[in-house]
Structure formats: structure tokens, C-alpha cells
Design a protein around this motif. Structure first.
Motif: not given
Length: 381
Positions: A156, A159, A243
Motif C-alpha cells: 500500500c 502504491t 495489494n
């Protein structure tokens, strides 16, 4: 070298000037140190990550029991991990761009902007890159140690940094839109074919200087895309799929219901399809195809893994559930790739239509000027 322009804003004229005559911003010790940190971060991440892939057994994990417990409907075939070689190769191009005079002044890289304006608060790629490397190491090493919650946090974080970098590059991309880029490609080929048409007038044939200028512009845009944008786009697409893969593993361990995990896997694939089609079709500022390519690669990995599912998956899920997830993955991957192809064809057609309209307008203007000259001649008579 004194950085006297730190308090001045970065303008289009400044960017255009630096593109024509690159300034060596690395005479500033602060910028030179940041380039060194980025290069070391890349080298360390590449060595550790690829070394982890080579030394692991049983596809992904060192412990066979761990590998069994982490098998879900979104598990991928072993070949899928080889995309890391391409990802690190592209990131190597990004690092190499800081050593190329034709690229180190690009605003998409960020060194020039950082040197020109003190306290620049935007998400510069060169500032976020060390943090991206750290989150990548955290994700891969945690997955190797079966710390899936920590691996999910690392993915995460990756990202977040990737989205910040891509958003900055889209907002600050000074090149023309994608349709104009295809138009330059069309003009380039038309310019090469123009001398062969002996019936054309000399004014209608593109001059060699104009052809060379278009070729240089096209070369610069392609170079900027592969060195500065594609490394983050492709990684963002593949990392987004990771993810959801880590999330499915975590929920699979918490909730043992096969029906619930099938619904979760199906929803994950639908979400990836929506993201891939949206960013490929919606984003018109630059060639934003890398995200869709990374997502499609992961979905093909799911498909080939479910052709011969592992024993834990085969014993947990019914054949119909496995077949549903398998065909969803391959159909969605092909839809994303088809969206990319249709978008490219659409831009080529639009570029040709725009070029034809421009040529028609120019011809109409010339005819109107000729008529005006004739009318003026009659008036004088």
C-alpha cells in the motif's frame, strides 16, 4: 555555482530554456547527494529483491507449509515473478536519466525543479524514489517471511508513492497530448513519403529541416516516456494487483469460507478490470498504457496458475468456482489489452482526421486569398 533562482517560480519559459540548453544542476551538492541516494537505493533494492527471488524455493516461499496456507484464487503462476526483471530494468533507465544531459533537465524527473525553487512541495519523483525502494523491500521481505499484514502495508505504501509520482508527472507533463503524438508519427511517415510524389508542388512537400525537427521531437517524447514514465506506470499496475493478492491471503486466513473468498476474489478481479480500463481510456495526457499492461500480466498469471491449480486450491474450492475465477482472469486481461489497442487505433484515426482538417483549412484559406487578389485586380481595372 550559486543557485540564485531558488526563489523564482518554475515557468514554461524556464522549462523550454532548460530543454534547449540543459543546465548542469548537479553542481549543487544537495542535488548531487540526492542523485547518489537514488542510485544506491536502486542498486540495493535490485540486489536484495532479485536475490530473494532466486534463493526462494517452492515458487514463492521458503517453507512449504507457508506456501500451502497462502494459496488463494488470486495466486499466480511462478513465471509471473519474472516481471521484476523488467521493472528493475526500467527503473535503471530512470536512474540513468539523471546522468544523461538530454533528460536530467526534464521536469518529469524533478532535479531541475528542486534546484530552481526552494521548498517545492509537490511529489517530485526523485524525492519519493528512495521511499518507494524502501516500501518495495519491506513488501518483498515481509512476504518471504510470511508476514502478510506487513507485506500488505508495504504494498500500500508503494502504491501511494507510485500514484503520487504518476500524478505529478501527468500534472507537469509539458509535452503534447497523445493524439498529437500520434499526429507527429503520422507527419513523420508522410514527410518521408512526400519526396516520392512527383506530382506534388514544392510548397506541399515537407522540407528536410521540418522532417528532422519532427523526428527529434518524436524521439524526445518516446525517450521521456520509456525513461521517466513507463517505469512507474508498469510497476503501479502490477503493484496494485499485489495489494489485492495480499489482502485475499489475509482474509483467507481469517475467514475460511470458500464462498466468501470466491466472492472476494471475483470482486478483486472486477476492480482491477475497472481500474485498467479507466486509466487506459480516460487519461489523455501522455501514453498511459503501463498500468493496464501490469494488470493484464498479473491476470494472465492467475489464469495459467488455475489451469493446473495447486492442491490447497483444488481441495478448498469446487471446480466451478476455480473455472469461474480462471475465465474471469483471462477475459478481463484480454479486455484490458483490447482497450489499449482500441485506444491506440482511436488516437491514430483522430490524429489523421485532425491533420486532414488542418490541410483542408489551409487550402481553403489559400483559395480565399487567391479570390481576394483576383477581386482586387478587377477593382483596380
Amino acid at each position: 555555482m550559486e543557485m540564485t533562482s531558488k526563489s523564482t517560480p518554475v515557468t514554461a519559459d524556464y522549462i523550454a530554456h532548460t530543454e534547449e540548453s540543459p543546465v548542469n544542476v548537479f553542481e549543487d551538492s544537495r542535488i548531487k547527494s540526492l542523485r547518489l541516494i537514488n542510485a544506491l537505493s536502486y542498486a540495493l533494492t535490485t540486489v536484495i529483491s532479485l536475490g530473494s527471488i532466486h534463493t526462494s524455493v517452492n515458487d514463492e516461499y521458503d517453507d512449504y507449509e507457508v506456501w500451502i496456507t497462502n494459496q488463494t484464487l488470486l495466486s499466480v503462476a511462478p513465471y509471473t515473478q519474472y516481471i521484476w526483471y523488467l521493472l528493475f530494468l526500467l527503473q535503471g533507465l530512470f536512474i540513468a536519466a539523471s546522468f544523461l544531459p538530454s533528460l536530467w533537465s526534464s521536469e518529469l524527473l524533478g532535479y531541475n525543479v528542486l534546484a530552481a525553487q526552494a521548498g517545492y512541495k509537490h511529489s517530485l519523483p526523485v524525492v519519493h524514489y528512495p521511499a518507494l525502494c524502501a516500501s518495495t523491500l519491506m513488501m518483498m521481505h515481509s512476504a518471504k517471511l510470511n508476514l502478510m499484514s506487513l507485506a500488505f502495508v508495504g504494498s500500500c505504501a508503494s502504491t501511494y508513492f507510485l500514484v503520487s509520482i504518476i500524478k505529478y508527472q501527468l500534472d507537469n507533463d509539458t509535452t503534447t497530448s497523445e493524439e498529437d503524438t500520434f499526429g507527429e508519427i503520422t507527419k513523420c511517415f508522410q514527410g518521408r513519403r512526400a519526396p516520392a510524389a512527383s506530382t506534388l508542388q514544392l510548397d506541399d512537400v515537407a522540407s528536410p529541416n521540418a522532417i528532422d525537427e519532427n523526428n527529434n521531437k518524436l524521439k524526445d517524447r518516446v525517450q521521456q516516456y520509456f525513461f521517466l514514465k513507463l517505469p512507474f506506470e508498469l510497476y503501479a499496475g502490477y503493484n496494485l494487483a499485489l495489494n489485492l493478492a495480499f489482502l485475499n491471503i489475509i482474509i483467507h486466513k481469517l475467514i475460511g469460507s470458500a464462498v466468501f473468498n470466491l466472492v472476494l476474489a471475483s470482486a478483486s478481479l472486477v476492480f482491477l478490470l475497472g481500474v485498467g480500463c479507466y486509466v487506459t481510456w480516460k487519461e489523455k495526457k501522455g501514453l498511459c498504457y503501463g498500468i493496464g499492461g501490469g494488470l493484464a500480466w498479473y491476470m494472465f498469471g492467475v489464469f495459467f496458475q488455475l489451469i493446473s491449480p495447486s492442491n490447497p486450491v483444488a481441495m478448498t474450492y469446487a471446480e466451478g468456482a476455480i473455472a469461474a475465477a480462471k475465465y474471469m482472469a483471462v477475459i478481463f486481461a484480454n479486455i484490458i489489452l483490447s482497450t489499449i489497442a482500441v485506444r491506440a487505433a482511436k488516437n491514430v484515426i483522430n490524429a489523421n482526421v485532425v491533420n486532414d482538417d488542418q490541410m483542408g483549412d489551409e487550402n481553403d484559406d489559400e483559395e480565399e486569398e487567391d479570390e481576394d487578389e483576383v477581386s482586387a485586380g478587377y477593382a483596380q481595372v
